[in-house]
Every structure is written in C-alpha cells, then in structure tokens.
Design an enzyme around this catalytic site. Structure first.
Site, mmCIF file in Angstrom:
data_model
loop_
_atom_site.group_PDB
_atom_site.id
_atom_site.type_symbol
_atom_site.label_atom_id
_atom_site.label_comp_id
_atom_site.label_asym_id
_atom_site.label_seq_id
_atom_site.Cartn_x
_atom_site.Cartn_y
_atom_site.Cartn_z
ATOM 1 N N LYS A 28 0.771 -1.262 0.038
ATOM 2 C CA LYS A 28 -0.136 -0.153 -0.043
ATOM 3 C C LYS A 28 1.203 1.310 0.018
ATOM 4 O O LYS A 28 1.002 1.865 -0.592
ATOM 5 C CB LYS A 28 -0.878 0.115 1.261
ATOM 6 C CG LYS A 28 -1.978 -1.452 1.624
ATOM 7 C CD LYS A 28 -2.364 -1.410 2.691
ATOM 8 C CE LYS A 28 -1.903 -0.908 4.106
ATOM 9 N NZ LYS A 28 -0.463 -2.682 4.004
ATOM 10 N N ARG B 22 -9.977 0.709 9.201
ATOM 11 C CA ARG B 22 -9.318 -0.346 9.455
ATOM 12 C C ARG B 22 -10.377 -1.390 9.988
ATOM 13 O O ARG B 22 -10.108 -2.217 10.337
ATOM 14 C CB ARG B 22 -7.758 -0.215 10.113
ATOM 15 C CG ARG B 22 -6.470 -0.643 9.678
ATOM 16 C CD ARG B 22 -5.502 -0.157 10.537
ATOM 17 N NE ARG B 22 -4.111 -1.115 10.072
ATOM 18 C CZ ARG B 22 -3.368 -0.651 9.429
ATOM 19 N NH1 ARG B 22 -3.299 0.602 8.766
ATOM 20 N NH2 ARG B 22 -2.654 -1.270 9.000
ATOM 21 N N ARG C 128 11.967 -5.413 4.477
ATOM 22 C CA ARG C 128 11.645 -3.953 4.576
ATOM 23 C C ARG C 128 12.845 -3.220 5.558
ATOM 24 O O ARG C 128 13.217 -3.178 6.136
ATOM 25 C CB ARG C 128 10.431 -3.966 4.783
ATOM 26 C CG ARG C 128 9.992 -2.811 5.050
ATOM 27 C CD ARG C 128 8.584 -1.794 4.685
ATOM 28 N NE ARG C 128 7.947 -2.224 6.112
ATOM 29 C CZ ARG C 128 6.554 -2.391 6.709
ATOM 30 N NH1 ARG C 128 5.861 -1.660 5.706
ATOM 31 N NH2 ARG C 128 6.221 -2.575 7.515
ATOM 32 N N ARG D 271 11.689 -1.569 11.057
ATOM 33 C CA ARG D 271 10.523 -0.884 11.582
ATOM 34 C C ARG D 271 10.727 -1.822 12.959
ATOM 35 O O ARG D 271 10.737 -2.828 12.924
ATOM 36 C CB ARG D 271 9.336 -0.885 11.036
ATOM 37 C CG ARG D 271 8.846 0.358 10.792
ATOM 38 C CD ARG D 271 7.555 0.402 9.710
ATOM 39 N NE ARG D 271 6.652 0.269 10.204
ATOM 40 C CZ ARG D 271 5.589 0.125 9.448
ATOM 41 N NH1 ARG D 271 5.566 0.168 8.339
ATOM 42 N NH2 ARG D 271 4.464 -0.728 9.497
ATOM 43 N N ARG E 62 0.092 -9.102 13.548
ATOM 44 C CA ARG E 62 -0.624 -7.986 12.845
ATOM 45 C C ARG E 62 -1.239 -8.672 11.515
ATOM 46 O O ARG E 62 -2.135 -8.066 11.297
ATOM 47 C CB ARG E 62 0.932 -6.927 11.711
ATOM 48 C CG ARG E 62 0.938 -5.565 13.204
ATOM 49 C CD ARG E 62 2.432 -5.562 12.659
ATOM 50 N NE ARG E 62 2.278 -4.276 11.306
ATOM 51 C CZ ARG E 62 3.638 -4.187 10.580
ATOM 52 N NH1 ARG E 62 4.763 -4.756 10.523
ATOM 53 N NH2 ARG E 62 3.075 -3.832 9.119
HETATM 54 P P1 AP5 Z 1 4.770 -1.739 2.236
HETATM 55 O O1 AP5 Z 1 4.780 -0.530 0.544
HETATM 56 O O2 AP5 Z 1 5.457 -0.817 2.813
HETATM 57 O O3 AP5 Z 1 3.424 -2.252 2.006
HETATM 58 P P2 AP5 Z 1 2.822 -2.380 3.143
HETATM 59 O O4 AP5 Z 1 1.393 -2.322 2.779
HETATM 60 O O5 AP5 Z 1 2.627 0.062 2.744
HETATM 61 O O6 AP5 Z 1 2.879 -2.026 4.428
HETATM 62 P P3 AP5 Z 1 2.527 -1.627 6.048
HETATM 63 O O7 AP5 Z 1 3.523 -2.990 7.232
HETATM 64 O O8 AP5 Z 1 2.914 -0.257 5.705
HETATM 65 O O9 AP5 Z 1 1.194 -1.806 6.449
HETATM 66 P P4 AP5 Z 1 0.559 -1.948 7.636
HETATM 67 O O10 AP5 Z 1 -0.596 -1.554 7.090
HETATM 68 O O11 AP5 Z 1 0.803 -2.855 8.599
HETATM 69 O O12 AP5 Z 1 1.347 -0.711 8.882
HETATM 70 P P5 AP5 Z 1 0.994 1.069 8.825
HETATM 71 O O13 AP5 Z 1 2.541 1.590 8.999
HETATM 72 O O14 AP5 Z 1 -0.098 1.445 8.251
HETATM 73 O O15 AP5 Z 1 5.880 -3.150 1.183
HETATM 74 C C1 AP5 Z 1 6.272 -3.924 1.980
HETATM 75 C C2 AP5 Z 1 8.191 -3.926 1.600
HETATM 76 O O16 AP5 Z 1 7.351 -4.741 1.118
HETATM 77 C C3 AP5 Z 1 9.159 -3.031 1.350
HETATM 78 O O17 AP5 Z 1 9.865 -3.772 1.764
HETATM 79 C C4 AP5 Z 1 8.736 -3.451 -0.269
HETATM 80 O O18 AP5 Z 1 9.682 -2.158 -0.826
HETATM 81 C C5 AP5 Z 1 8.099 -4.254 -0.326
HETATM 82 N N1 AP5 Z 1 7.328 -4.147 -1.740
HETATM 83 C C6 AP5 Z 1 6.232 -3.886 -1.786
HETATM 84 N N2 AP5 Z 1 5.999 -3.855 -2.797
HETATM 85 C C7 AP5 Z 1 6.539 -5.145 -3.803
HETATM 86 C C8 AP5 Z 1 6.269 -6.170 -4.807
HETATM 87 N N3 AP5 Z 1 4.731 -5.791 -5.556
HETATM 88 N N4 AP5 Z 1 6.679 -7.199 -4.945
HETATM 89 C C9 AP5 Z 1 8.343 -7.183 -3.955
HETATM 90 N N5 AP5 Z 1 8.056 -6.633 -2.884
HETATM 91 C C10 AP5 Z 1 6.939 -5.477 -2.575
HETATM 92 O O19 AP5 Z 1 0.178 0.570 10.069
HETATM 93 C C11 AP5 Z 1 0.967 0.481 11.169
HETATM 94 C C12 AP5 Z 1 0.747 0.184 12.580
HETATM 95 O O20 AP5 Z 1 0.035 1.586 12.670
HETATM 96 C C13 AP5 Z 1 -0.733 -0.828 13.113
HETATM 97 O O21 AP5 Z 1 0.276 -2.013 13.282
HETATM 98 C C14 AP5 Z 1 -1.612 -0.312 13.801
HETATM 99 O O22 AP5 Z 1 -0.448 -0.361 15.587
HETATM 100 C C15 AP5 Z 1 -1.209 1.365 12.793
HETATM 101 N N6 AP5 Z 1 -2.658 1.730 12.861
HETATM 102 C C16 AP5 Z 1 -2.230 2.487 11.721
HETATM 103 N N7 AP5 Z 1 -3.603 2.891 11.118
HETATM 104 C C17 AP5 Z 1 -4.147 2.206 11.865
HETATM 105 C C18 AP5 Z 1 -5.465 2.233 11.960
HETATM 106 N N8 AP5 Z 1 -6.309 2.823 11.069
HETATM 107 N N9 AP5 Z 1 -6.437 2.408 12.776
HETATM 108 C C19 AP5 Z 1 -5.558 1.823 14.007
HETATM 109 N N10 AP5 Z 1 -4.091 1.843 14.381
HETATM 110 C C20 AP5 Z 1 -3.357 1.780 13.227
#
Ligand code: AP5
Length: 226
Positions: free
Chosen positions: A16, A91, A130, A163, A174
């Site tokens: 994402k 979410r 990552r 991270r 997660r």
């Molecule tokens: P990346 O693009 O970083 O993936 P992502 O989907 O953005 O993953 P996140 O871990 O950031 O999402 P998340 O939803 O768990 O965390 P968030 O920060 O929102 O890609 C991942 C890796 O793969 C990278 O190394 C990239 O280079 C590689 N890659 C990408 N595409 C690829 C492909 N096609 N092929 C190969 N490799 C690829 O949330 C973190 C925390 O915040 C949550 O756990 C929670 O505690 C809190 N939080 C955030 N939002 C909320 C909410 N709305 N409600 C409650 N808690 C929340």
C-alpha cells in the site's frame, strides 16, 4: 472534474505504501497514511504518539477513537477539497462507519476502495526484508527493491532502519489483527460496489499498471455519474 476520494486497503506489507507514494505523484492528491501519521506523532512525542506507541509496538490496532479524529480533520481540510488517498484507514468496521458519516456530513462520498492483496507467506517475506527511511518513511526491500547504497535512502539520504513492528512475532500478530478486524471491510465495501481488487503479489510495476487501469475506469464511471 469530479473529486477522487480513494481508500487503499490490504494486509500489512501488501504494498500500500509503495503504491501510495506513486499514486500521490500521479494524481497530485493529498495522501494520508495513518501508520506514517502515528509514527510521526511518536517521534514528536505528542499525546497521540504517546497513546499509540504501546499498541503499535505490540502490533495491535490503536483504539478507533484515537485515529478517527485525526483523519476526519484532514478530510475536512482545504487541501483535500478535490480528493484524497487514504492508506491504512479505515481498518475496522466502526472506522469505516465513522468515515462514511464524516463524508456524508460534507456532502461527499468515496469514489473507490482499492484492495491490494497478498497472502500471509508473501507478507512475511516482504516485511522481513523491509527497510524504512527514518526521515520520510520511503520503503525499500533488501532483495525486491534494494537501495543504491546499503542503509541509505535513495530519495533523501536518510538512514534506513528495520521498523519496530517488523519483527517476525509482531508481523504474525499484525496479520491476525488484519484477518480478524480489517478483512470484514472487504465485504462491507463490496456490498456498496466500491471495492476493486488488485493482485498485490505481482511485481511493483505490474501492480502500478493494474492500479492505473482501475483508476481510469473509476474516473470514467465518476464522469458518467455527473
Ligand atoms: P509496503 O509498501 O511498505 O507495504 P504496506 O502495505 O504499506 O505495509 P505496512 O506494513 O506499512 O502496512 P501496515 O498496514 O501494516 O502498517 P501501517 O504503517 O499502516 O511494502 C512492504 C515491503 O514489500 C517493502 O519492503 C517494499 O519494498 C516491498 N514491496 C512492496 N510491493 C512489492 C511487490 N509488488 N513485490 C515485492 N516487494 C514489494 O500501520 C502500522 C501500525 O499503526 C498498525 O499496526 C497499528 O498499530 C497502527 N495503525 C495504523 N493505522 C491504523 C488504524 N486505521 N487504526 C488503528 N491502528 C492503526
């Protein structure tokens, strides 16, 4: 020109953030990633950050009421008048209901919800490798998207780190949270004919192409609806 109000949905690590960064440049719309917003709040030591940190470190979702206000005020801002891209919000079903209520109050609605999907094994592989820039959150992968210089961000020269929530046991938690609390949104939005499915297991450029085709269709549909 109709406004474009988009949600990126999908499991942790499905890409994402990677695709959101490209979309933000292509569409020139404000991009609100709740994970980035919360990590910035933790770094700055704000009340939001202090509340969120313990949940994030465990891989739990922060409580709905903590995050809903932060997103509502951004959607209601001048910069989001022509549209926005949400990543990581909503979410949970209560968050989705709060978003719908806010948009309703503003006389607006969602244009589409883009589900970028990937299975649990792929998520473990991706998040295990990552590396994230401490400056602005740009993401790399040691195998799939390595930086030119090890440990240094190609974009702004910031340090690349693992991270805190990318440890294997936290990633598994997660994923459990995603399946239990976020996956019900797939049906929620499919039922409203807003959901578009994108195969996140493909290479990043292929995922970007599929997203671009899907957006063209969404824009055509939005134009026809005027
Ligand atoms: P990346 O693009 O970083 O993936 P992502 O989907 O953005 O993953 P996140 O871990 O950031 O999402 P998340 O939803 O768990 O965390 P968030 O920060 O929102 O890609 C991942 C890796 O793969 C990278 O190394 C990239 O280079 C590689 N890659 C990408 N595409 C690829 C492909 N096609 N092929 C190969 N490799 C690829 O949330 C973190 C925390 O915040 C949550 O756990 C929670 O505690 C809190 N939080 C955030 N939002 C909320 C909410 N709305 N409600 C409650 N808690 C929340």
């Amino acid at each position: 020109m109709p406004e474009l109000n988009l949600v990126l949905l999908g499991p942790p690590g499905s890409g994402k953030g990677t695709q959101g960064e490209r979309l933000q440049e292509d569409l020139r719309l404000p991009y609100y990633a709740t994970g980035d917003i919360l990590r910035a709040a933790v770094r700055e030591g704000t009340e939001l950050g202090r509340t969120a940190k313990e949940y994030m470190d465990r891989g739990d979702l922060v409580p709905d009421e903590v995050i809903v206000g932060a997103i509502a005020e951004r959607i209601d801002s001048e910069e989001a008048a022509d549209g926005f891209i949400l990543d990581g919000f909503p979410r949970t079903v209560p968050q989705a209901e709060a978003l719908a209520a806010k948009l309703d109050e503003l006389g607006r609605g969602l244009t589409g919800v883009l589900l970028i999907d990937a299975d649990d094994d792929e998520v473990m592989r991706r998040l295990g490798g990552r590396r994230t820039c401490v400056e602005n959150g740009h993401v790399f992968h040691v195998d799939f998207n390595p930086p030119e210089r090890e440990g240094v961000c190609d974009v702004d020269g910031g340090e690349l780190v693992v991270r805190d929530d990318d440890k294997p046991e936290v990633i598994r938690h997660r994923l459990d949270q995603y399946h239990a609390k976020t996956e019900p949104l797939i049906e929620f939005y499919d039922h409203q004919s807003l959901l578009r499915r994108i195969d996140g297991a493909a290479a990043p450029d292929e995922v970007a192409d599929e997203l671009s085709r899907t957006l063209s269709t969404l824009k055509l549909e939005a134009d026809e609806a005027i």
